[in-house]
Write an enzyme that holds these catalytic residues in place. Structure first.
Site, PDB file in Angstrom:
ATOM      1  N   LYS A  84       0.818  -1.218   0.000  1.00 28.79           N
ATOM      2  CA  LYS A  84       0.000   0.000   0.000  1.00 28.79           C
ATOM      3  C   LYS A  84       0.855   1.273   0.000  1.00 28.79           C
ATOM      4  CE  LYS A  84      -2.065  -1.908   3.543  1.00 28.79           C
ATOM      5  NZ  LYS A  84      -1.663  -3.305   3.372  1.00 28.79           N
ATOM      6  N   ILE A  85       1.857   1.321   0.901  1.00 31.92           N
ATOM      7  CA  ILE A  85       2.674   2.547   0.997  1.00 31.92           C
ATOM      8  C   ILE A  85       3.607   2.653  -0.215  1.00 31.92           C
ATOM      9  CG2 ILE A  85       4.386   3.802   2.387  1.00 31.92           C
ATOM     10  CD1 ILE A  85       3.125   2.447   4.889  1.00 31.92           C
TER      11      ILE A  85
ATOM     12  N   CYS B 137       9.003  -2.317   2.687  1.00 30.70           N
ATOM     13  CA  CYS B 137       8.648  -3.701   3.034  1.00 30.70           C
ATOM     14  C   CYS B 137       8.496  -3.795   4.560  1.00 30.70           C
ATOM     15  CB  CYS B 137       9.717  -4.652   2.526  1.00 30.70           C
ATOM     16  SG  CYS B 137      11.362  -4.223   3.102  1.00 30.70           S
TER      17      CYS B 137
ATOM     18  N   ARG C 294      11.092   0.160   8.425  1.00 32.24           N
ATOM     19  CA  ARG C 294      11.586  -0.181   9.750  1.00 32.24           C
ATOM     20  C   ARG C 294      13.102  -0.086   9.751  1.00 32.24           C
ATOM     21  NH1 ARG C 294       7.304   0.785  11.172  1.00 32.24           N
ATOM     22  NH2 ARG C 294       5.776  -0.509  12.260  1.00 32.24           N
TER      23      ARG C 294
ATOM     24  N   ASP D   3      13.296   7.815   8.503  1.00 35.38           N
ATOM     25  CA  ASP D   3      12.223   8.120   9.453  1.00 35.38           C
ATOM     26  C   ASP D   3      12.215   7.076  10.568  1.00 35.38           C
ATOM     27  OD1 ASP D   3       9.915   9.574  10.395  1.00 35.38           O
ATOM     28  OD2 ASP D   3       8.690   7.888   9.708  1.00 35.38           O
TER      29      ASP D   3
ATOM     30  N   GLU E 168      15.768   2.390  17.566  1.00 32.84           N
ATOM     31  CA  GLU E 168      14.929   3.530  17.968  1.00 32.84           C
ATOM     32  C   GLU E 168      14.121   3.270  19.229  1.00 32.84           C
ATOM     33  OE1 GLU E 168      12.419   3.775  14.340  1.00 32.84           O
ATOM     34  OE2 GLU E 168      10.716   3.390  15.661  1.00 32.84           O
TER      35      GLU E 168
ATOM     36  N   HIS F 298      10.424   8.791  13.497  1.00 33.67           N
ATOM     37  CA  HIS F 298       9.275   7.916  13.197  1.00 33.67           C
ATOM     38  C   HIS F 298       7.960   8.703  13.187  1.00 33.67           C
ATOM     39  CE1 HIS F 298       8.034   3.429  13.381  1.00 33.67           C
ATOM     40  NE2 HIS F 298       7.108   4.131  12.728  1.00 33.67           N
TER      41      HIS F 298
HETATM   42  N1  NAD Z   1       7.193   5.345   9.254  1.00 33.84           N
HETATM   43  C1  NAD Z   1       5.953   5.097   9.635  1.00 33.84           C
HETATM   44  O1  NAD Z   1       5.345   5.899  10.369  1.00 33.84           O
HETATM   45  C2  NAD Z   1       5.250   3.858   9.154  1.00 33.84           C
HETATM   46  C3  NAD Z   1       3.849   3.819   9.201  1.00 33.84           C
HETATM   47  C4  NAD Z   1       3.176   2.712   8.692  1.00 33.84           C
HETATM   48  C5  NAD Z   1       3.901   1.630   8.215  1.00 33.84           C
HETATM   49  N2  NAD Z   1       5.265   1.661   8.216  1.00 33.84           N
HETATM   50  C6  NAD Z   1       6.039   0.516   7.694  1.00 33.84           C
HETATM   51  O2  NAD Z   1       5.769   0.374   6.311  1.00 33.84           O
HETATM   52  C7  NAD Z   1       5.681  -1.021   6.023  1.00 33.84           C
HETATM   53  C8  NAD Z   1       4.879  -1.220   4.749  1.00 33.84           C
HETATM   54  O3  NAD Z   1       3.532  -0.880   4.972  1.00 33.84           O
HETATM   55  P1  NAD Z   1       2.388  -1.227   3.895  1.00 33.84           P
HETATM   56  O4  NAD Z   1       1.116  -0.773   4.493  1.00 33.84           O
HETATM   57  O5  NAD Z   1       2.778  -0.751   2.561  1.00 33.84           O
HETATM   58  O6  NAD Z   1       2.463  -2.835   3.937  1.00 33.84           O
HETATM   59  P2  NAD Z   1       1.952  -3.840   2.814  1.00 33.84           P
HETATM   60  O7  NAD Z   1       1.759  -5.130   3.515  1.00 33.84           O
HETATM   61  O8  NAD Z   1       0.776  -3.246   2.079  1.00 33.84           O
HETATM   62  O9  NAD Z   1       3.184  -3.936   1.792  1.00 33.84           O
HETATM   63  C9  NAD Z   1       4.397  -4.536   2.121  1.00 33.84           C
HETATM   64  C10 NAD Z   1       5.017  -5.090   0.835  1.00 33.84           C
HETATM   65  O10 NAD Z   1       6.321  -5.595   1.156  1.00 33.84           O
HETATM   66  C11 NAD Z   1       6.476  -6.822   0.457  1.00 33.84           C
HETATM   67  N3  NAD Z   1       7.498  -7.680   1.062  1.00 33.84           N
HETATM   68  C12 NAD Z   1       7.371  -8.538   2.122  1.00 33.84           C
HETATM   69  N4  NAD Z   1       8.523  -9.200   2.331  1.00 33.84           N
HETATM   70  C13 NAD Z   1       9.391  -8.748   1.389  1.00 33.84           C
HETATM   71  C14 NAD Z   1      10.746  -9.069   1.086  1.00 33.84           C
HETATM   72  N5  NAD Z   1      11.418  -9.997   1.771  1.00 33.84           N
HETATM   73  N6  NAD Z   1      11.334  -8.421   0.047  1.00 33.84           N
HETATM   74  C15 NAD Z   1      10.647  -7.490  -0.676  1.00 33.84           C
HETATM   75  N7  NAD Z   1       9.366  -7.170  -0.431  1.00 33.84           N
HETATM   76  C16 NAD Z   1       8.744  -7.782   0.585  1.00 33.84           C
HETATM   77  C17 NAD Z   1       5.082  -7.450   0.485  1.00 33.84           C
HETATM   78  O11 NAD Z   1       4.964  -8.469  -0.509  1.00 33.84           O
HETATM   79  C18 NAD Z   1       4.202  -6.243   0.227  1.00 33.84           C
HETATM   80  O12 NAD Z   1       4.000  -6.019  -1.149  1.00 33.84           O
HETATM   81  C19 NAD Z   1       5.020  -1.604   7.285  1.00 33.84           C
HETATM   82  O13 NAD Z   1       5.316  -2.985   7.433  1.00 33.84           O
HETATM   83  C20 NAD Z   1       5.653  -0.784   8.380  1.00 33.84           C
HETATM   84  O14 NAD Z   1       6.825  -1.440   8.854  1.00 33.84           O
HETATM   85  C21 NAD Z   1       5.942   2.759   8.671  1.00 33.84           C
END
Ligand code: NAD
Length: 347
Positions: free
Chosen positions: A152-153, A203, A232, A256, A261, A293
């Site tokens: 999604k992100i 990821c 992360r 971020d 952290e 973060h």
């Molecule tokens: N900085 C922030 O405030 C903040 C906020 C929300 C989420 N996040 C982080 O962002 C991450 C992604 O969020 P999202 O909503 O897009 O998640 P999501 O589940 O929609 O997408 C994650 C993607 O990563 C892929 N993935 C998994 N393992 C992998 C690997 N070994 N190699 C390559 N790709 C891989 C998945 O197939 C998926 O397409 C979260 O897991 C979280 O850690 C950070």
């Protein structure tokens, strides 16, 4: 239901209270860890954030106190030992989709600030030094942007980069049909890193992605490329990141999130001595922008997080299936280890 909320902050307390309905919420600013688990005594549910520690020993204490539900105010769940939770019949749910745009927009903001040297520009402005010689960046338009994780992100970030006129390529274990229809080509990790002028990490942190960016991967990167990490901290090997910055192989980094952290970000340590030489070193680079973060921190996301958190609890209380309930997925291990903050003493 009686609910104990850990790591509560001024920005999420009002939103949670507004969404609470019939639930009785108690708040603490303290992080969940071994010695604060006891605070949840008498509550059947707890609400936690990414800085909280839901590793196996902590879950054992919570279970002994009668906690049966854990609600995450986050999408990431690497800080929860889901296997142990399942063994203890503690149910866990996250907020998988609050506002992917909040984090994607933070990644873009950081990229643009670093590339166009906005922070240095502001500092020079305050000094009334109006020279611009040190502020040169490059156009994103026409450059190659590599996205690791097209969920999604990652896709929200990709869409913005496509709007800038960049060529977007991706690496993921799974192909997202939305990416294919947007004309994004999937590459191996090595091919992506060799071609990209900007690399953005999106990821989750799992056993497979821990230190995904290490010495070898930095050596594959195009010299002078910019690395953006809003997923992360532990997806990057911090020591190797510093080496890549020292050798100027890496052009700049936008972070971020930070590997160590926990116990640092979200808290006021202005009076403390930070005994994490790597963190202090990272902050010393002019070409590294670090935020504590804050990617999720928009009014829109906070409201959505609070409402989904309470809705998850309502589902369990009403015996309705909770679509955000987390289960252990074969092959995907989380990374819930107890980590000690590296802060000692006060100034
Ligand atoms: N900085 C922030 O405030 C903040 C906020 C929300 C989420 N996040 C982080 O962002 C991450 C992604 O969020 P999202 O909503 O897009 O998640 P999501 O589940 O929609 O997408 C994650 C993607 O990563 C892929 N993935 C998994 N393992 C992998 C690997 N070994 N190699 C390559 N790709 C891989 C998945 O197939 C998926 O397409 C979260 O897991 C979280 O850690 C950070």
């Amino acid at each position: 239901m009686k609910v104990f909320v850990y790591s509560a902050r001024s920005y999420d307390k009002p939103a949670l209270q507004l969404a609470a309905g019939g639930h009785a919420l108690q708040f603490t600013e303290q992080r969940l860890k071994r010695d604060t688990a006891q605070l949840a005594a008498g509550c059947e549910a707890i609400v936690i954030f990414t800085s909280d520690d839901a590793s196996a020993p902590v879950l054992d204490i919570l279970h002994s106190l009668g906690v049966r539900y854990i609600l995450l105010r986050s999408a990431g769940y690497d800080h929860v030992d889901l296997k142990r939770a399942a063994a203890l019949s503690i149910r866990v749910a996250n907020v998988p989709e609050y506002s992917p745009n909040s984090v994607a927009e933070q990644a873009v903001a950081m990229l643009m600030a670093v590339n166009r040297k906005l922070i240095q520009g502001q500092r020079l402005m305050q000094l009334q030094d109006f020279r611009i010689d040190s502020l040169q960046g490059f156009d994103i338009h026409g450059k190659t942007v590599g996205i690791i994780g097209t969920g999604k992100i990652g896709m929200a970030f990709a869409r913005i980069m496509l709007g800038f006129g960049a060529k977007v390529i991706a690496y993921d274990l799974q192909v997202n049909p939305e990416a294919i229809s947007a004309g994004i080509k999937y590459e191996s990790l090595e091919a992506l890193l060799r071609q990209s002028d900007v690399v953005s990490l999106h990821c989750p942190l799992t056993a497979a992605t821990r230190h995904l960016m290490s010495e070898t991967q930095f050596s594959w990167m195009k010299p002078g490329a910019i690395l953006v990490n809003t997923c992360r901290g532990a997806v990057i090997n911090t020591v190797d990141l510093i080496k890549a910055l020292d050798s100027r192989q890496l052009g700049a980094a936008c972070l971020d999130v930070y590997e160590f952290e926990k116990g640092l970000f979200f808290e006021d340590h202005s009076g403390d001595i930070i005994h994490d030489a790597n963190f202090v070193r990272l902050r010393s680079f002019k070409n590294v922008l670090i935020t504590a973060h804050q990617g999720f921190l928009t009014t829109d996301a906070i409201k959505e997080i609070a409402e989904t958190t309470i809705n998850n609890l309502d589902c369990w209380q009403n015996g309705v299936p909770c679509k955000n309930e987390l289960t252990v997925k074969p092959g995907i291990e989380t990374d819930a280890l107890e980590r000690k903050p590296r802060i000692v003493g006060s100034i």
